[in-house]
Design a protein around this motif. Structure first.
Motif, PDB file in Angstrom:
ATOM      1  N   SER A  35       0.816  -1.220   0.000  1.00  0.00           N
ATOM      2  CA  SER A  35       0.000   0.000   0.000  1.00  0.00           C
ATOM      3  C   SER A  35       0.846   1.266   0.000  1.00  0.00           C
ATOM      4  CB  SER A  35      -1.017   0.026   1.141  1.00  0.00           C
ATOM      5  OG  SER A  35      -0.604  -0.731   2.224  1.00  0.00           O
ATOM      6  N   ASP A  38       6.477   2.538  -3.797  1.00  0.00           N
ATOM      7  CA  ASP A  38       7.939   2.570  -3.765  1.00  0.00           C
ATOM      8  C   ASP A  38       8.481   3.216  -2.504  1.00  0.00           C
ATOM      9  OD1 ASP A  38       8.838   1.463  -6.378  1.00  0.00           O
ATOM     10  OD2 ASP A  38       7.427   2.979  -7.091  1.00  0.00           O
ATOM     11  N   VAL A  40      11.259   4.827  -0.316  1.00  0.00           N
ATOM     12  CA  VAL A  40      12.466   5.565  -0.690  1.00  0.00           C
ATOM     13  C   VAL A  40      13.266   6.058   0.508  1.00  0.00           C
ATOM     14  CG1 VAL A  40      11.628   6.269  -2.958  1.00  0.00           C
ATOM     15  CG2 VAL A  40      11.060   7.663  -0.974  1.00  0.00           C
ATOM     16  N   PHE A  41      12.707   5.919   1.705  1.00  0.00           N
ATOM     17  CA  PHE A  41      13.430   6.435   2.872  1.00  0.00           C
ATOM     18  C   PHE A  41      12.931   5.748   4.129  1.00  0.00           C
ATOM     19  CE2 PHE A  41      14.387   9.604   6.206  1.00  0.00           C
ATOM     20  CZ  PHE A  41      15.704   9.907   5.910  1.00  0.00           C
ATOM     21  N   GLU A  43      13.710   5.817   8.442  1.00  0.00           N
ATOM     22  CA  GLU A  43      14.415   6.428   9.574  1.00  0.00           C
ATOM     23  C   GLU A  43      14.156   5.574  10.813  1.00  0.00           C
ATOM     24  OE1 GLU A  43      14.549  10.930   9.961  1.00  0.00           O
ATOM     25  OE2 GLU A  43      13.307  10.384  11.671  1.00  0.00           O
ATOM     26  N   LEU A  44      15.231   5.083  11.421  1.00  0.00           N
ATOM     27  CA  LEU A  44      15.114   4.152  12.547  1.00  0.00           C
ATOM     28  C   LEU A  44      15.764   4.735  13.803  1.00  0.00           C
ATOM     29  CD1 LEU A  44      16.036   0.868  10.636  1.00  0.00           C
ATOM     30  CD2 LEU A  44      13.747   1.686  11.235  1.00  0.00           C
ATOM     31  N   VAL A  59      10.090   6.317  10.821  1.00  0.00           N
ATOM     32  CA  VAL A  59       9.192   6.543   9.692  1.00  0.00           C
ATOM     33  C   VAL A  59       9.653   5.740   8.487  1.00  0.00           C
ATOM     34  CG1 VAL A  59       8.489   8.892  10.336  1.00  0.00           C
ATOM     35  CG2 VAL A  59      10.448   8.543   8.826  1.00  0.00           C
ATOM     36  N   GLU A  61       9.062   6.197   4.298  1.00  0.00           N
ATOM     37  CA  GLU A  61       8.508   7.144   3.342  1.00  0.00           C
ATOM     38  C   GLU A  61       8.490   6.556   1.935  1.00  0.00           C
ATOM     39  OE1 GLU A  61       9.572  11.255   3.576  1.00  0.00           O
ATOM     40  OE2 GLU A  61      10.644  10.977   5.459  1.00  0.00           O
ATOM     41  N   SER A  62       7.364   6.782   1.246  1.00  0.00           N
ATOM     42  CA  SER A  62       7.316   6.486  -0.181  1.00  0.00           C
ATOM     43  C   SER A  62       7.514   7.813  -0.907  1.00  0.00           C
ATOM     44  CB  SER A  62       5.984   5.846  -0.550  1.00  0.00           C
ATOM     45  OG  SER A  62       4.946   6.766  -0.360  1.00  0.00           O
ATOM     46  N   ILE A  63       7.421   7.821  -2.228  1.00  0.00           N
ATOM     47  CA  ILE A  63       7.667   9.056  -2.965  1.00  0.00           C
ATOM     48  C   ILE A  63       6.746  10.171  -2.474  1.00  0.00           C
ATOM     49  CG2 ILE A  63       7.546  10.133  -5.258  1.00  0.00           C
ATOM     50  CD1 ILE A  63       8.346   7.315  -6.373  1.00  0.00           C
ATOM     51  N   LYS A  64       5.484   9.815  -2.254  1.00  0.00           N
ATOM     52  CA  LYS A  64       4.500  10.841  -1.923  1.00  0.00           C
ATOM     53  C   LYS A  64       4.037  10.853  -0.482  1.00  0.00           C
ATOM     54  CE  LYS A  64       2.551  13.281  -4.152  1.00  0.00           C
ATOM     55  NZ  LYS A  64       2.927  14.696  -4.125  1.00  0.00           N
ATOM     56  N   SER A  65       4.457   9.884   0.349  1.00  0.00           N
ATOM     57  CA  SER A  65       3.862   9.847   1.687  1.00  0.00           C
ATOM     58  C   SER A  65       4.857   9.517   2.783  1.00  0.00           C
ATOM     59  CB  SER A  65       2.723   8.830   1.717  1.00  0.00           C
ATOM     60  OG  SER A  65       3.250   7.527   1.646  1.00  0.00           O
ATOM     61  N   VAL A  66       4.518   9.909   3.994  1.00  0.00           N
ATOM     62  CA  VAL A  66       5.298   9.623   5.191  1.00  0.00           C
ATOM     63  C   VAL A  66       4.417   8.811   6.127  1.00  0.00           C
ATOM     64  CG1 VAL A  66       6.611  10.616   7.091  1.00  0.00           C
ATOM     65  CG2 VAL A  66       6.358  11.894   4.963  1.00  0.00           C
TER      66      VAL A  66
ATOM     67  N   LYS B  19      -6.404   4.113  -7.820  1.00  0.00           N
ATOM     68  CA  LYS B  19      -6.677   4.486  -6.435  1.00  0.00           C
ATOM     69  C   LYS B  19      -7.284   5.889  -6.488  1.00  0.00           C
ATOM     70  CE  LYS B  19      -3.757   4.461  -2.294  1.00  0.00           C
ATOM     71  NZ  LYS B  19      -2.308   4.355  -2.001  1.00  0.00           N
ATOM     72  N   LEU B  35       3.356   4.597  -9.193  1.00  0.00           N
ATOM     73  CA  LEU B  35       3.609   6.021  -9.386  1.00  0.00           C
ATOM     74  C   LEU B  35       4.945   6.288 -10.102  1.00  0.00           C
ATOM     75  CD1 LEU B  35       2.817   8.786  -6.891  1.00  0.00           C
ATOM     76  CD2 LEU B  35       5.125   8.694  -7.776  1.00  0.00           C
ATOM     77  N   LYS B  36       5.963   5.527  -9.701  1.00  0.00           N
ATOM     78  CA  LYS B  36       7.287   5.705 -10.290  1.00  0.00           C
ATOM     79  C   LYS B  36       7.252   5.426 -11.799  1.00  0.00           C
ATOM     80  CE  LYS B  36      11.935   4.241  -8.958  1.00  0.00           C
ATOM     81  NZ  LYS B  36      12.640   3.350  -8.015  1.00  0.00           N
ATOM     82  N   ILE B 288      13.795  13.542   2.905  1.00  0.00           N
ATOM     83  CA  ILE B 288      12.784  13.959   1.937  1.00  0.00           C
ATOM     84  C   ILE B 288      11.968  15.110   2.521  1.00  0.00           C
ATOM     85  CG2 ILE B 288      10.851  13.212   0.505  1.00  0.00           C
ATOM     86  CD1 ILE B 288      11.899  10.334   0.930  1.00  0.00           C
ATOM     87  N   ARG B 290       8.962  17.749   2.986  1.00  0.00           N
ATOM     88  CA  ARG B 290       7.509  17.726   2.776  1.00  0.00           C
ATOM     89  C   ARG B 290       6.946  19.093   3.132  1.00  0.00           C
ATOM     90  NH1 ARG B 290       6.872  12.758   0.166  1.00  0.00           N
ATOM     91  NH2 ARG B 290       8.010  11.160   1.304  1.00  0.00           N
ATOM     92  N   SER B 310       9.051  16.453  -2.220  1.00  0.00           N
ATOM     93  CA  SER B 310       8.857  15.064  -2.627  1.00  0.00           C
ATOM     94  C   SER B 310      10.215  14.432  -2.875  1.00  0.00           C
ATOM     95  CB  SER B 310       8.035  15.026  -3.922  1.00  0.00           C
ATOM     96  OG  SER B 310       7.908  13.696  -4.399  1.00  0.00           O
ATOM     97  N   MET B 311      10.193  13.133  -3.055  1.00  0.00           N
ATOM     98  CA  MET B 311      11.345  12.449  -3.598  1.00  0.00           C
ATOM     99  C   MET B 311      11.259  12.646  -5.108  1.00  0.00           C
ATOM    100  SD  MET B 311      13.854  10.593  -2.821  1.00  0.00           S
ATOM    101  CE  MET B 311      14.818   9.135  -3.017  1.00  0.00           C
ATOM    102  N   ARG B 340      11.473  16.363  11.293  1.00  0.00           N
ATOM    103  CA  ARG B 340      11.235  15.671  12.566  1.00  0.00           C
ATOM    104  C   ARG B 340      12.352  15.971  13.581  1.00  0.00           C
ATOM    105  NH1 ARG B 340       9.713  12.242   8.388  1.00  0.00           N
ATOM    106  NH2 ARG B 340      11.816  11.427   8.280  1.00  0.00           N
ATOM    107  N   LYS B 342      15.337  16.795  13.133  1.00  0.00           N
ATOM    108  CA  LYS B 342      16.716  16.526  12.710  1.00  0.00           C
ATOM    109  C   LYS B 342      17.039  17.489  11.569  1.00  0.00           C
ATOM    110  CE  LYS B 342      17.104  11.575  13.622  1.00  0.00           C
ATOM    111  NZ  LYS B 342      17.212  10.277  12.924  1.00  0.00           N
TER     112      LYS B 342
END
Lengths: 127, 360
Positions: A35, A38, A40-41, A43-44, A59, A61-66, B19, B35-36, B288, B290, B310-311, B340, B342
């Protein structure tokens, strides 16, 4: 149909938990990676950090969401998977191999509220 | 909540397993499968977006040109017939009511395409002035569907589907004479930084065209990839970079403001205004950005905020547009973004992340 592993425990936020002795390994499920799209990020938390059940520990993160990552357990981070931070896209390929953190389990009663693989399967189907 | 509006292609989006999300009161496809892939298709081949939610206004009559030139900041008068012109329209305080494109068919016939979420606001604002001019001003949004076909193969694909089209220049238009249901036209415009066309026509015509494009394996693309593409090209989005409180001089749109032309709404306010902000392009090696994240200088003082982030699919790193306080930003090329709590270092880019790919 997304992949679910028997013997693991699951949260409603789509994390998996694999308990061995007093250590729990936590990752995100196949449903979660699918869901998100892709990834892409990632953070641990650092090793040694104290986590409290229900709180966000990082967190993804995908290209468009966190999306926040939640721990269902209270305990200390004993190891984080630095490889996943460097190659987050591997989580899409192998969400069960790409674990995120290992943490100590302070209160094993907290495991009781988690879903087993059958319950999680039903939960996913209900969404 | 009121019921969401749907475009004429709604069923087709569902059939493609898109979607769907609420976008400004419209139920729109945010993404199809990946999307990519959608972003890459547009950059390397061709993709199509349903943007039928956008608004179409139609101005006709002897003073149609005078009216349109009065309500926007760019110069519509000296543009040749057959040209498209990007422009903000302002309120009397100089704030941006919307950013739009004027399609000048002739001095007596012009189309205006506006953002979906602003259709009612724009029409009501423009109607205040239309009565001063000898022209007819109509909102035809309900009669039109709109596709954006984008990518280096756009012309080749569209030519096969619509043999009557010509290899028109960037920001030019061509009326489709064969379409009779509503006045239909193509414009060599878009919101991706790639070559491409926007096709305005009746619901029937656009549905047919969409199906033909699907048969030709044109990648359907949703609003998610559209947002990544426009950000890579550093195009502003109304509601993010632009709003009623900001002037075009504060949002990187000075090039669209023609103070030397005749009077226009907001001109006096603009002439007296002192810009408070600057819009900058940022990129990050790690992290990234936002919308809403604070931008800080090297002393840790907040000097602005990310308006879109965005990425980047093409660059493989985080990119953003940010609104900085003009008094606090000292032209430094290096800034920090607070993600966040950082600190992530960012570089101020002079040029868009993607450029020079549209037809000259």
């Amino acid at each position: 149909m997304s992949k679910i592993i028997d013997g693991y425990l699951y949260t409603e936020e789509h994390e998996w938990i694999h308990v061995e002795g007093e250590t729990a390994t936590i990752g995100i499920t196949d449903f979660a990676q699918s869901s998100l799209g892709d990834i892409v990020f990632v953070e641990l938390p650092e090793e040694g950090e104290e986590l409290e059940a229900g709180n966000s520990f990082g967190v993804v993160e995908s290209i468009k969401s966190v999306s926040d990552l939640y721990t269902p357990l209270t305990g200390k981070v004993v190891e984080k998977n630095s490889t996943v931070e460097e190659t987050p896209e591997n989580l899409n390929e192998d969400p069960y191999g790409g674990w995120l953190i290992k943490m100590s389990v302070n209160d094993s009663n907290q495991l009781d509220s988690l879903m087993d693989s059958n319950a999680y399967k039903e939960f996913c189907e209900s969404l | 909540m009121s019921e969401l509006k749907q475009t004429s292609l709604y069923q087709k989006h569902l059939e493609l397993n898109a979607k769907m999300v609420d976008f400004g009161g419209w139920e729109m496809p945010i993404q199809y499968q990946n999307l990519k892939e959608e972003v890459i298709s547009v950059r390397e081949r061709v993709g199509v977006f349903d943007v039928s939610h956008m608004g179409e206004f139609y101005v006709t009559g002897p003073q149609a040109l005078d009216f349109v030139d009065y309500i926007v900041t760019n110069d519509i008068r000296t543009a040749a017939p057959g040209k498209a012109i990007y422009s903000p329209m302002l309120n009397e305080q100089g704030g941006i009511v919307d950013d739009l494109i004027v399609y000048k068919v002739s001095d007596t016939e012009l189309f205006i395409c506006v953002n979906a979420a602003n259709i009612e606001k724009d029409f009501s604002a423009m109607s205040q002035f239309s009565s001063r001019f000898d022209c007819k001003f109509e909102n035809l949004s309900q009669n039109y569907s709109l596709l954006a076909l984008q990518g280096p193969q756009s012309y080749q694909v569209l030519k096969e589907l619509l043999p009557e089209i010509k290899d028109i220049g960037y920001y030019s238009i061509q009326i489709l004479e064969s379409e009779k249901e509503v006045k239909s036209f193509i414009a060599r415009t878009g919101y991706t930084g790639e070559d491409g066309f926007e096709i305005f026509g009746s619901h029937n015509f656009i549905e047919r065209l969409w199906s033909l494009m699907m048969n030709k394996s044109v990648q359907p693309c949703g609003l998610g990839s559209r947002d990544v593409l426009r950000l890579e090209a550093c195009f502003s989005l109304y509601g993010n970079e632009l709003n009623d409180e900001l002037t075009p001089l504060e949002t990187g749109l000075k090039w669209t403001v023609k103070m030397a032309k005749g009077d226009f709404v907001g001109k006096d306010a603009l002439a007296e205004s002192i810009p408070r902000y600057r819009l900058v392009k940022l990129s990050l090696e790690k992290g990234i950005p936002r919308a809403g994240y604070p931008v800080e200088d090297d002393r840790g003082q907040q000097i602005g905020v990310i308006t879109s982030g965005s990425m980047s699919v093409c660059l493989g790193k985080g990119i953003a547009l940010a609104r900085l306080d003009k008094n606090l930003y000292q032209d430094s090329e290096k800034l920090n973004i607070n993600i966040r709590n950082k600190i992530y270092p960012a570089v101020v880019n002079k040029k868009p992340f993607i450029s020079g790919r549209t037809k000259s």
